[in-house]
Design a protein around this motif. Structure first.
Motif, PDB file in Angstrom:
ATOM      1  N   ALA A   1       0.957  -1.192  -0.185  1.00 24.58           N
ATOM      2  CA  ALA A   1       0.118   0.041  -0.075  1.00 24.58           C
ATOM      3  C   ALA A   1       0.780   1.307  -0.017  1.00 24.58           C
ATOM      4  N   ASP A   2       2.139   1.124   0.441  1.00 21.98           N
ATOM      5  CA  ASP A   2       3.014   2.418   0.526  1.00 21.98           C
ATOM      6  C   ASP A   2       3.822   2.544  -0.967  1.00 21.98           C
ATOM      7  N   GLY A   3       3.451   1.786  -1.790  1.00 20.09           N
ATOM      8  CA  GLY A   3       4.209   1.810  -2.965  1.00 20.09           C
ATOM      9  C   GLY A   3       5.475   1.245  -3.326  1.00 20.09           C
ATOM     10  N   GLN A   4       6.114   0.629  -2.089  1.00 23.98           N
ATOM     11  CA  GLN A   4       7.334  -0.023  -2.035  1.00 23.98           C
ATOM     12  C   GLN A   4       7.258  -1.446  -2.625  1.00 23.98           C
ATOM     13  N   ILE A   5       8.261  -1.929  -3.200  1.00 25.74           N
ATOM     14  CA  ILE A   5       8.104  -3.413  -3.646  1.00 25.74           C
ATOM     15  C   ILE A   5       8.769  -4.126  -2.764  1.00 25.74           C
ATOM     16  N   TYR A   6       7.789  -5.224  -2.316  1.00 25.31           N
ATOM     17  CA  TYR A   6       8.115  -6.402  -1.498  1.00 25.31           C
ATOM     18  C   TYR A   6       8.459  -7.574  -1.903  1.00 25.31           C
ATOM     19  N   ALA A   7       8.179  -7.865  -3.277  1.00 28.18           N
ATOM     20  CA  ALA A   7       8.280  -9.262  -3.796  1.00 28.18           C
ATOM     21  C   ALA A   7       8.325  -9.155  -5.197  1.00 28.18           C
ATOM     22  N   MET A   8       8.852 -10.168  -5.731  1.00 24.07           N
ATOM     23  CA  MET A   8       8.998 -10.383  -7.308  1.00 24.07           C
ATOM     24  C   MET A   8       8.409 -11.809  -7.635  1.00 24.07           C
ATOM     25  N   ALA A   9       7.481 -11.718  -8.545  1.00 24.63           N
ATOM     26  CA  ALA A   9       6.712 -12.850  -8.744  1.00 24.63           C
ATOM     27  C   ALA A   9       6.887 -13.427 -10.223  1.00 24.63           C
ATOM     28  N   GLN A  10       7.273 -14.738 -10.498  1.00 24.54           N
ATOM     29  CA  GLN A  10       7.331 -15.128 -11.682  1.00 24.54           C
ATOM     30  C   GLN A  10       7.298 -16.724 -11.913  1.00 24.54           C
ATOM     31  N   GLY A  11       6.816 -17.367 -12.965  1.00 22.21           N
ATOM     32  CA  GLY A  11       6.667 -18.559 -13.100  1.00 22.21           C
ATOM     33  C   GLY A  11       5.485 -19.224 -13.738  1.00 22.21           C
TER      34      GLY A  11
ATOM     35  N   GLY B   1      -5.397 -18.205 -12.205  1.00 23.09           N
ATOM     36  CA  GLY B   1      -4.726 -19.302 -11.951  1.00 23.09           C
ATOM     37  C   GLY B   1      -3.857 -18.940 -10.702  1.00 23.09           C
ATOM     38  N   ARG B   2      -3.034 -19.783 -10.303  1.00 25.92           N
ATOM     39  CA  ARG B   2      -2.118 -19.678  -8.895  1.00 25.92           C
ATOM     40  C   ARG B   2      -0.697 -20.284  -9.285  1.00 25.92           C
ATOM     41  N   ILE B   3       0.436 -19.596  -8.750  1.00 24.90           N
ATOM     42  CA  ILE B   3       1.713 -20.117  -8.696  1.00 24.90           C
ATOM     43  C   ILE B   3       2.278 -20.317  -7.448  1.00 24.90           C
ATOM     44  N   PRO B   4       2.306 -21.709  -6.805  1.00 21.13           N
ATOM     45  CA  PRO B   4       2.501 -22.039  -5.528  1.00 21.13           C
ATOM     46  C   PRO B   4       4.180 -21.613  -5.378  1.00 21.13           C
ATOM     47  N   GLY B   5       4.555 -20.696  -4.509  1.00 22.86           N
ATOM     48  CA  GLY B   5       5.703 -20.223  -4.154  1.00 22.86           C
ATOM     49  C   GLY B   5       6.181 -19.431  -5.448  1.00 22.86           C
ATOM     50  N   GLY B   6       5.307 -19.020  -6.155  1.00 17.74           N
ATOM     51  CA  GLY B   6       5.753 -17.985  -7.244  1.00 17.74           C
ATOM     52  C   GLY B   6       6.466 -16.657  -7.054  1.00 17.74           C
ATOM     53  N   ALA B   7       6.321 -16.420  -5.726  1.00 18.87           N
ATOM     54  CA  ALA B   7       6.985 -14.848  -5.514  1.00 18.87           C
ATOM     55  C   ALA B   7       8.089 -14.949  -4.359  1.00 18.87           C
ATOM     56  N   THR B   8       9.234 -14.180  -4.466  1.00 20.20           N
ATOM     57  CA  THR B   8      10.084 -14.310  -3.546  1.00 20.20           C
ATOM     58  C   THR B   8      10.257 -13.098  -2.985  1.00 20.20           C
ATOM     59  N   VAL B   9      10.231 -13.091  -1.390  1.00 19.45           N
ATOM     60  CA  VAL B   9      10.135 -11.798  -0.667  1.00 19.45           C
ATOM     61  C   VAL B   9      11.546 -11.147  -0.872  1.00 19.45           C
ATOM     62  N   GLU B  10      11.391  -9.691  -1.233  1.00 19.95           N
ATOM     63  CA  GLU B  10      12.521  -8.882  -1.454  1.00 19.95           C
ATOM     64  C   GLU B  10      12.872  -8.080  -0.389  1.00 19.95           C
ATOM     65  N   ARG B  11      12.005  -7.724   0.366  1.00 24.35           N
ATOM     66  CA  ARG B  11      12.230  -6.703   1.637  1.00 24.35           C
ATOM     67  C   ARG B  11      11.101  -7.258   2.793  1.00 24.35           C
ATOM     68  N   ALA B  12      11.816  -7.041   3.888  1.00 22.12           N
ATOM     69  CA  ALA B  12      11.105  -7.559   5.004  1.00 22.12           C
ATOM     70  C   ALA B  12      10.541  -6.328   5.702  1.00 22.12           C
ATOM     71  N   LEU B  13       9.099  -6.552   6.093  1.00 23.60           N
ATOM     72  CA  LEU B  13       8.294  -5.607   6.536  1.00 23.60           C
ATOM     73  C   LEU B  13       8.265  -5.560   8.175  1.00 23.60           C
ATOM     74  N   PRO B  14       8.699  -4.323   8.759  1.00 23.84           N
ATOM     75  CA  PRO B  14       8.903  -4.341  10.336  1.00 23.84           C
ATOM     76  C   PRO B  14       7.585  -4.909  10.810  1.00 23.84           C
ATOM     77  N   SER B  15       7.387  -5.742  11.878  1.00 27.96           N
ATOM     78  CA  SER B  15       6.399  -5.806  12.652  1.00 27.96           C
ATOM     79  C   SER B  15       6.521  -6.004  14.147  1.00 27.96           C
ATOM     80  N   ALA B  16       6.404  -4.920  14.556  1.00 30.70           N
ATOM     81  CA  ALA B  16       6.887  -4.626  16.047  1.00 30.70           C
ATOM     82  C   ALA B  16       5.736  -5.136  16.913  1.00 30.70           C
ATOM     83  N   VAL B  17       6.010  -6.123  17.696  1.00 31.10           N
ATOM     84  CA  VAL B  17       5.004  -6.807  18.712  1.00 31.10           C
ATOM     85  C   VAL B  17       4.901  -5.730  19.916  1.00 31.10           C
ATOM     86  N   GLY B  18       3.734  -5.017  20.134  1.00 35.08           N
ATOM     87  CA  GLY B  18       3.726  -4.276  21.263  1.00 35.08           C
ATOM     88  C   GLY B  18       4.358  -3.064  21.208  1.00 35.08           C
ATOM     89  N   GLN B  19       3.795  -1.971  22.302  1.00 32.14           N
ATOM     90  CA  GLN B  19       4.536  -0.881  22.243  1.00 32.14           C
ATOM     91  C   GLN B  19       5.441  -0.920  23.858  1.00 32.14           C
TER      92      GLN B  19
END
Length: 356
Positions: free
Chosen positions: A122-132, A156-174
């Protein structure tokens, strides 16, 4: 009509089945790409100009320059939208499944290959690349004006068709707190969850509202993970939900939970059938009369009213009694929907009536 019979006893469930950890969530990814290698079932490029533009841009990036004004008539390429769900704590190199859907007029994506497609968040950043290669669970054929299709061929679907290129920070708790959010807001269930957590770690949990619970967790990441693992597996007894009747007016299905009750009431129902017939009649003039053939319509209307019976429905204290009382009316599901709405309006149905 579907009526759910549930026993009054409520069993304890794991907290992870009733709630989720705040901040731990999936993120949606989307991308635009091309599927190649189709067997003549791709987009009609004269009607989908964006497919031609995408092909020209892709070839330009690969070092292929087309003459200006070149008209491409391709049948083996289709423009598609690629969607995926990025799981929490996904790391670069991890593979995720993708769904590929045609956005043009391609007849089938079967046998196609998705060309490298960036997937954005949603932020416009690339997080994965898909091919297959696509897996399409369908088949179809056409010959002599006849067409047969099994299942859906435009997605149709591509099982495992995208490779994550960027980690999304997920802070647990404040800070020192972690928030647990119930799937369904309920004050009693929230209090039961707080009591269960405080039995594990006294004084660590308190309810913020009917959905959110604030829990004090260890600061060390390793200890916090271990603590949350124990919290998620705690047994919590959910509160019995409010009495509710769900009515689906499109399918005629009715679903009730165990707290639905009836008050004494009388119900009468009958069927009114209106039949309209239209029979064409041809008036043929005699020979050499100079007249013209005239077609007239003879209409008839038949109204049939079936006798309605007045039923006395006794008050029901549990779901089984309610089902027995409603079955005594002998109404079909569509008639039962109208009866339930009337009973709710009269105050005889002691439940919330929701039409979906």
């Amino acid at each position: 009509m579907a009526l759910c019979l549930v026993t009054p006893a409520v069993r304890a469930e794991r907290l992870k089945d009733l709630a989720s950890i705040g901040g731990v969530r999936n993120n949606q990814l989307v991308g635009y790409g091309l599927v190649v290698g189709l067997d003549g079932s791709g987009d009609q490029t004269t009607q989908t100009p964006f497919t031609v533009q995408s092909i020209i841009n892709m070839l330009g990036n690969l070092g292929v320059t087309l003459p200006p004004g070149q008209s491409l008539q391709l049948k083996n390429v289709a423009a598609v939208m690629v969607t995926a769900s990025l799981p929490p704590y996904a790391r670069p190199g991890q593979q995720i499944d993708v769904t590929v859907s045609s956005m043009g007029n391609a007849r089938s994506l079967k046998g196609g290959t998705l060309v490298m497609t960036p997937l954005k968040g949603a932020d416009g950043q690339i997080y994965a690349m898909a091919q297959g290669s696509l897996a399409v669970s369908g088949a179809g054929g056409a010959s002599g004006g006849s067409k047969v299709t099994v299942n859906h061929l435009a997605a149709g679907r591509i099982p495992g068709g995208a490779t994550v290129e960027r980690a999304l920070p997920s802070a647990v708790g404040q800070g020192e707190y972690v928030f647990i959010e119930l799937n369904d807001a309920d004050f009693a269930t929230a209090q039961n969850a707080v009591d269960a957590i405080n039995r594990l770690a006294p004084g660590s949990a308190q309810a913020v509202d009917a959905r959110q619970i604030q829990v004090r967790a260890p600061d060390d990441p390793n200890q916090r993970v271990a603590f949350l693992g124990r919290v998620e597996n705690l047994d919590v007894t959910p509160a019995i939900q409010a009495a509710k009747v769900i009515v689906n007016s499109r399918t005629g299905s009715v679903v009730m939970n165990q707290k639905v009750a009836l008050q004494n009431c009388a119900v009468a129902h009958g069927s009114l059938t209106v039949t309209v017939n239209n029979e064409p009649q041809v008036s043929q003039p005699g020979a050499l009369s100079g007249g013209q053939t005239v077609v007239t319509n003879k209409g008839s209307v038949d109204i049939k009213q079936e006798g309605g019976t007045l039923f006395n429905l006794k008050a029901g204290t549990n779901l089984a009694d309610v089902v027995k009382a409603l079955n005594a009316v002998g109404a079909n599901p569509l008639e039962l929907i109208a009866i339930l709405q009337a009973m709710k309006a009269s105050g005889a149905l002691r439940a919330e009536l929701e039409v979906i």
